[in-house]
Scaffold this motif. Structure first.
Motif, mmCIF file in Angstrom:
data_model
loop_
_atom_site.group_PDB
_atom_site.id
_atom_site.type_symbol
_atom_site.label_atom_id
_atom_site.label_comp_id
_atom_site.label_asym_id
_atom_site.label_seq_id
_atom_site.Cartn_x
_atom_site.Cartn_y
_atom_site.Cartn_z
ATOM 1 N N GLU A 55 58.615 -9.165 -62.439
ATOM 2 C CA GLU A 55 57.706 -9.931 -63.235
ATOM 3 C C GLU A 55 58.025 -11.382 -62.713
ATOM 4 O OE1 GLU A 55 57.170 -8.512 -67.735
ATOM 5 O OE2 GLU A 55 59.305 -8.855 -67.117
ATOM 6 N N TYR A 62 58.869 -12.413 -59.905
ATOM 7 C CA TYR A 62 58.192 -12.540 -58.624
ATOM 8 C C TYR A 62 56.645 -13.005 -58.802
ATOM 9 C CZ TYR A 62 62.575 -10.985 -55.935
ATOM 10 O OH TYR A 62 63.716 -10.904 -55.734
ATOM 11 N N ALA A 63 56.159 -11.828 -59.610
ATOM 12 C CA ALA A 63 54.728 -12.081 -59.924
ATOM 13 C C ALA A 63 54.209 -13.529 -60.407
ATOM 14 C CB ALA A 63 54.381 -10.992 -60.935
ATOM 15 N N VAL A 64 55.346 -14.188 -60.997
ATOM 16 C CA VAL A 64 54.940 -15.466 -61.639
ATOM 17 C C VAL A 64 54.987 -16.529 -60.387
ATOM 18 C CG1 VAL A 64 55.663 -17.270 -63.253
ATOM 19 C CG2 VAL A 64 55.453 -15.136 -63.955
ATOM 20 N N PHE A 81 54.594 -15.911 -57.206
ATOM 21 C CA PHE A 81 53.493 -15.798 -56.475
ATOM 22 C C PHE A 81 52.183 -16.291 -57.141
ATOM 23 C CE2 PHE A 81 56.045 -12.931 -53.783
ATOM 24 C CZ PHE A 81 55.708 -13.237 -52.478
ATOM 25 N N ARG A 82 52.223 -16.098 -58.368
ATOM 26 C CA ARG A 82 50.902 -16.644 -58.922
ATOM 27 C C ARG A 82 50.875 -18.481 -58.684
ATOM 28 N NH1 ARG A 82 51.711 -16.590 -65.063
ATOM 29 N NH2 ARG A 82 51.538 -14.249 -64.925
ATOM 30 N N GLN A 134 52.120 -19.977 -55.928
ATOM 31 C CA GLN A 134 52.731 -19.667 -54.750
ATOM 32 C C GLN A 134 52.898 -21.095 -53.933
ATOM 33 O OE1 GLN A 134 50.979 -16.555 -52.395
ATOM 34 N NE2 GLN A 134 52.252 -16.896 -50.586
ATOM 35 N N PRO A 191 56.287 -20.785 -48.350
ATOM 36 C CA PRO A 191 56.097 -19.403 -48.339
ATOM 37 C C PRO A 191 57.178 -18.525 -47.468
ATOM 38 C CG PRO A 191 54.305 -20.501 -47.278
ATOM 39 C CD PRO A 191 55.207 -21.636 -47.986
ATOM 40 N N LEU A 247 60.122 -18.289 -49.959
ATOM 41 C CA LEU A 247 59.865 -17.205 -50.723
ATOM 42 C C LEU A 247 59.999 -15.646 -50.397
ATOM 43 C CD1 LEU A 247 59.119 -16.612 -53.710
ATOM 44 C CD2 LEU A 247 56.805 -17.146 -53.296
ATOM 45 N N GLY A 248 59.337 -15.655 -49.259
ATOM 46 C CA GLY A 248 59.342 -14.525 -48.487
ATOM 47 C C GLY A 248 60.479 -13.912 -48.286
#
Lengths: 496, 203
Positions: free
Chosen positions: A363, A365-367, A369-370, A372, A377, A380-381
């Motif tokens: 979850e 990660y989803a936040v 990437f929201r 981003q 990047p 992050l990646g």
């Protein structure tokens, strides 16, 4: 999932009481014994003791103290022990084997008990020949202290296995940071060299910091943001190591990440731990902590390296320098600062705070990437690829109903290796069933998939991931994912 | 407190009497510990003594009673939880895979970042932090304190621009911002008292 059993509730209640005792000890390091912070922590501890009694824990509640852990009924309480180094050391110096807390324990009495436990001039007060007299003189009637027997060496550090080594190392990191916060709070010179030394020992002793990180997930003592900073440092070290950083760079990264929030020692604790929304003035205080941290480090003159100064100043800045603080010159954060930012946000999202609950890693990660644009990047990646979407140690539920723990990562961040704990509905695994599975790789005609993730207080469903466009995959990931995709296509589908 | 005979009165009378006695004692204590002479209480403001006693009582009550947030953690313990939709979770592997794997260097941009922070601290901070920043600007960037603030500002602007030129994201830094900031820095540097190195301690 079933609710907690009575025994689990009791163990949790005892753990919370011990947690509160540790918080009292930490607050007494920083504040006078009659300060509001100490008083609040004492009230919490007394309340936790009564709560424990309320869920059926037998009083007096006896805690045992070894050199590196606090125990209850012979079981180590690792979580609250992680930041308890000072308290444990004081107990060891006084040869304390166990302390019992009775039902009528009051706040003042507990505070006087900490006078005896923590103050250096009381080091010999609890010696065998005068302990009872001293306890009476201090008006302590609801706390009983048992001393170690000379014939019982079981409390000493014996046999250092990997887990114990990790515990000691984690305690060293936490204690070092606690000391730095206390020094900063008192406008004294920071222990910069000692910090670098303890990070270097961590780097030398732990090629793979996952053991330390798994301990970190149990550290729920939220004081001076120490647990948070230690976890950020361990995450940053893991990513830097995966990048192939050399030993010197690792020490720079670890020390910078460990000290990134040192500026918070200058933020009032009422603001730092406020549960509700911050007022404009309070927010102003909070937003100053990166600048205050860098300034604190710069006051150390020759001994602090630019990495730590950068991470302290820039860990709330996006890749283009947006965020806070707003410097007089535009600043573009360095590689280390970008990495620390990613680790900082991930850790904040996945941990409990006074005002919020913890997200699971997937979850978090989803936040991220929201939002981003807030992160570099590339970093992050790299972070996600290193830790995986389901980091090692994550408790998972497979689509077949079996449950397990992530043991290792593969080239595909969403397909880790999982060690199975039990089959569907808690049933034992059938004889001969392998203990571990590779997610996405066919097994007995099925392609196992992670269908859920749980933490100590939450469980979420994980939906089936969108199929990926082969052209956007990197070469390594493409190879791993395509091979499992082909296997999945070839696997027989269950009838609907 | 309440004597046996007084229990004939209403149930709360003994309590009220004790409170009244306590208030009286408190007023006496306030009067005794005040630096004002006794006569002043009546001479200045006949209610002064009462108000002081009430203030002291209110303060004592605050000390006795824990704060509301401590009293009942249950009500305020409802914690926020960020909501994440299943759709966001579904996309994650695709989003991760869409990020190209590029070589990363931990030291990228370190010098420019360092210079920017030293500049900020030299301009914004005071005391030992500013002193430390100025000292490091001199040591690590060779920025000697000059008599000519304009010349120093120009030199600084050039150095900052050179450092930022290596960063792809630095296009937002306008020349005007740079010049203004460097002028401030030059002034801070020029006005800063000369650095006195600590005396070497002899064994």
């Amino acid at each position: 999932m079933n609710g907690p059993t009575r025994e689990e509730l009791q163990t949790h209640a005892v753990s919370m009481f011990v947690h509160d005792l540790v918080v009292v000890a930490l607050n007494r390091l920083l504040h006078p014994p009659d300060s509001r912070f100490v008083n609040d922590a004492l009230h919490d501890a007394v309340r936790a003791l009564r709560h424990a009694a309320g869920v059926g824990v037998e009083l007096p509640l006896q805690l045992q103290f070894s050199d590196d852990r606090i125990h209850y009924e012979g079981q180590p309480l690792d979580g609250p022990s992680l930041q308890a180094r000072s308290l444990l050391r004081c107990c060891a110096e006084r040869e304390i084997a166990a302390i019992s807390f009775a039902a009528d324990l009051g706040v003042d009495e507990l505070n006087r008990c900490f006078d005896l436990l923590l103050l250096s001039h009381n080091r010999d007060a609890l010696s065998r020949d005068q302990r009872d007299v001293v306890l009476r003189a201090f008006g302590i009637r609801n706390v009983r202290i048992l001393l170690r027997s000379a014939a019982d060496p079981s409390d000493r550090r014996t046999g250092v296995d990997d887990t114990r080594r990790a515990l000691h190392q984690y305690q060293d990191l936490a204690e070092c940071l606690q000391q730095n916060h206390v020094l900063a709070h008192r406008d004294m010179e920071l222990a910069v060299t000692a910090t670098a030394d303890v990070v270097e020992r961590t780097v030398n002793q732990f090629e793979e910091p996952s053991l330390l990180l798994s301990l970190a997930t149990q550290d729920d003592v939220d004081r001076f943001t120490v647990g948070h900073s230690v976890r950020v440092a361990l995450l940053a070290l893991q990513v830097a190591r995966a990048l192939g950083a050399n030993r010197e760079q690792l020490v720079h990264v670890g020390a910078a990440a460990l000290m990134h929030d040192i500026g918070k020692s200058k933020v009032p604790q009422e603001v730092l731990f406020k549960q509700g929304r911050l007022s404009a003035e309070e927010w102003h205080w909070m937003a100053q902590h990166p600048r205050l941290g860098a300034q604190l480090l710069l006051e150390q003159h020759q001994t602090v390296d630019p990495h730590a100064i950068g991470a302290a100043f820039c860990h709330h800045m996006g890749p283009t320098g947006l965020g806070y603080p707003q410097p007089v010159l535009p600043i573009v954060p360095s590689g280390i600062s970008r990495l620390v930012r990613v680790c900082d946000v991930f850790e904040a999202l996945t941990s409990v705070r006074p005002y919020k609950r913890a997200l699971t890693p997937v979850e978090a990660y989803a936040v991220m990437f929201r939002n981003q644009q807030d992160f570099d990047p590339a970093w992050l990646g790299r972070f996600v690829r290193t830790l995986g979407l389901f980091p090692t140690g994550t408790r998972v539920r497979l689509d077949c109903g079996s449950e397990g723990v992530v043991m290792a990562q593969t080239d595909c961040p969403e397909r880790p290796e999982v060690r199975l704990l039990h089959g569907p509905d808690g049933a034992d695994l059938p004889a001969g069933h392998p203990e571990s599975l590779a997610i996405g790789v066919p097994f007995e005609g099925r392609v196992p998939r992670i269908a859920g993730v749980s933490t100590h207080d939450r469980a979420i469903d994980v939906p089936e991931f969108d199929p990926q466009e082969p052209e956007v995959l990197t070469q390594t990931a493409q190879h791993a994912c395509l091979s499992t995709q082909l296997a999945r296509d070839a696997a027989p589908r269950p009838a609907k | 407190m309440a004597a046996g005979g007084r229990q004939q009165k209403g149930a709360n009378d003994g309590f009220r009497e004790a409170v009244a006695q306590w208030r009286l004692n408190l007023r006496t204590e306030v009067k005794k510990s005040s630096s004002l002479p006794s006569a002043m209480f009546d001479a200045c403001d006949p209610m002064l003594e009462t108000r002081l006693a009430e203030s002291a009582e209110a303060m004592l009550a605050c000390l006795q009673e824990p704060d509301d947030h401590l009293r009942d953690p249950g009500d305020s313990a409802e914690k926020r939880l960020e909501h994440v939709s299943p759709a966001e979770l579904r996309q994650l592997p695709t989003q991760v895979a869409a990020i190209a794997v590029v070589p990363l260097d931990l030291r990228t941009g370190l010098l420019a970042e360092y210079l920017g922070i030293l500049t900020d601290t030299a301009c914004v901070a005071n005391g030992p932090a500013q002193h430390g920043a100025v000292q490091l600007l001199q040591r690590d960037f060779g920025l000697d304190r000059g008599a000519d603030i304009a010349g120093l500002a120009e030199l600084l602007t050039q150095q900052v621009q050179d450092s930022l030129a290596h960063c792809a994201d630095a296009s937002e830094a306008t020349a005007e911002q740079l010049t203004v900031a460097c002028q401030r820095l030059a002034a801070a540097l020029a006005l800063h008292p000369p650095f006195e190195p600590p005396a070497e301690s002899t064994p």
